[in-house]
Design an enzyme around this catalytic site. Structure first.
Site, PDB file in Angstrom:
ATOM      1  N   SER A 129     -36.225 -70.914 -35.684  1.00 33.32           N
ATOM      2  CA  SER A 129     -34.992 -70.450 -35.046  1.00 33.32           C
ATOM      3  C   SER A 129     -35.328 -69.195 -34.269  1.00 33.32           C
ATOM      4  O   SER A 129     -36.282 -68.474 -34.601  1.00 33.32           O
ATOM      5  CB  SER A 129     -33.936 -70.138 -36.107  1.00 33.32           C
ATOM      6  OG  SER A 129     -32.843 -69.436 -35.548  1.00 33.32           O
ATOM      7  N   TYR A 142     -30.981 -64.748 -43.483  1.00 36.67           N
ATOM      8  CA  TYR A 142     -31.513 -65.850 -42.681  1.00 36.67           C
ATOM      9  C   TYR A 142     -32.646 -65.366 -41.784  1.00 36.67           C
ATOM     10  O   TYR A 142     -33.655 -66.050 -41.623  1.00 36.67           O
ATOM     11  CB  TYR A 142     -30.387 -66.459 -41.856  1.00 36.67           C
ATOM     12  CG  TYR A 142     -30.770 -67.702 -41.090  1.00 36.67           C
ATOM     13  CD1 TYR A 142     -31.242 -68.822 -41.752  1.00 36.67           C
ATOM     14  CD2 TYR A 142     -30.618 -67.767 -39.710  1.00 36.67           C
ATOM     15  CE1 TYR A 142     -31.583 -69.979 -41.051  1.00 36.67           C
ATOM     16  CE2 TYR A 142     -30.939 -68.908 -38.999  1.00 36.67           C
ATOM     17  CZ  TYR A 142     -31.421 -70.017 -39.676  1.00 36.67           C
ATOM     18  OH  TYR A 142     -31.758 -71.159 -38.970  1.00 36.67           O
TER      19      TYR A 142
END
Length: 234
Positions: A129, A142
Site C-alpha cells: 500500500s 496500518y
C-alpha cells in the site's frame, strides 16, 4: 501457460478475487485461497480454479500449503486495517491483528511455499500500500504493518535474486470492502472514504498483477505504485 499454478491469498473478495479472475483468464491454474471456503468454491467454479481454505494467521492452516506439488506464482494479497485511531488511542489487539495478517501472514505463506517457488524459479507478488511508504493521521498501526511488509519484501528480493522474482504492488485509494472491514461494517464511515473522489477498482490492481505475472522470467518489477489520477499526494 503450460499448466502454471498461481496461489492468491485473500482471494474471496476485492483485489484478491479480481486477481484470481484475471490470472485464470490468462491461462493460470488458480488456487483461490481465503477463510471463506464457500466463497472460494464459488469463484473457483466460475474460473476453473481450485478453492483452498486458508487463514494466514493460523500456522496449521498455512502448513496445508505444503501439499501443493507446484507453485509458479504467489500473490500475497491477504491483509487489511483496523480502525483509524491515533497512536494515543491505539488498541493493541487491532495492531496485533494488522501485523499478524499483513506481515506475519505473508511470511508464513511465503515460507510454506518456498520449496515450490524455488523449484519453479517462480514469482512472488506482495500487495502492499502507499501506506507503506508514507504515513497519515490515524494510520499508525496500518502504516507500521505495511512498512513492515515493505521491509520484508525488499529483503526477500535481495536474498533470492535471481532464482525467485519478488514484486511489491502498492495501491492508493481502491474502492472495495477494505473500509467496510476497517470500520467494522459502518457503511457511512466507509462511504465517506470514497465519496466525491476518483477511485481505483479491484480490476485496476488485478490488471497490474496480471501484467507483472505475464512478463518473461528475466524481468523483475521491484515496486509498482498505482494511484487514481486525483490522488497526487500520499
Amino acid at each position: 501457460m503450460n499448466d502454471k499454478v498461481a496461489v492468491v491469498t485473500g482471494g474471496s473478495a476485492g483485489i484478491g478475487e479480481a486477481a484470481c479472475r484475471a490470472l485464470a483468464a490468462d491461462g493460470w491454474i488458480v488456487y483461490v485461497a481465503a477463510r471463506r471456503l464457500e466463497r472460494c468454491e464459488a469463484i473457483a467454479a466460475e474460473i476453473g480454479g481450485v478453492a483452498l481454505e486458508l487463514d494466514v494467521t493460523d500456522q496449521a492452516s498455512v502448513e496445508k500449503l505444503a501439499e501443493l506439488s507446484r507453485v509458479d506464482l504467489l500473490v500475497n494479497n491477504a491483509g487489511g486495517a483496523k480502525e483509524l485511531d491515533y497512536l494515543r488511542d491505539a488498541d493493541a489487539d487491532d495492531w496485533d491483528w494488522m501485523y499478524q495478517t499483513n506481515v506475519l501472514g505473508t511470511m508464513r505463506v511465503t515460507k510454506a511455499l518456498y520449496p515450490q517457488l524455488k523449484a519453479a524459479k517462480g514469482l512472488v507478488i506482495n500487495i502492499g500500500s502507499i501506506a507503506g511508504t508514507d504515513a497519515y493521521k490515524g494510520g499508525s498501526g496500518y502504516n507500521a504493518a505495511k512498512h513492515g511488509l515493505r521491509g520484508l519484501t525488499r529483503a526477500f528480493r535481495r536474498e533470492e535474486a535471481p532464482d525467485i522474482r519478488v514484486c511489491e504492488i502498492d495501491p492508493g485509494r481502491v474502492k472495495t470492502d477494505f473500509s467496510m472491514n476497517r470500520f467494522n461494517g459502518d457503511a457511512e464511515r466507509a462511504a465517506a472514504v470514497y465519496e466525491g473522489k476518483l477511485n481505483l477498482t479491484a480490476d485496476d490492481i488485478a490488471e497490474a498483477i496480471r501484467w507483472v505475472a505475464s512478463l518473461p522470467p528475466h524481468v523483475n518489477i521491484d515496486v509498482l505504485n498505482i494511484m487514481p489520477a486525483d490522488q497526487a499526494e500520499r
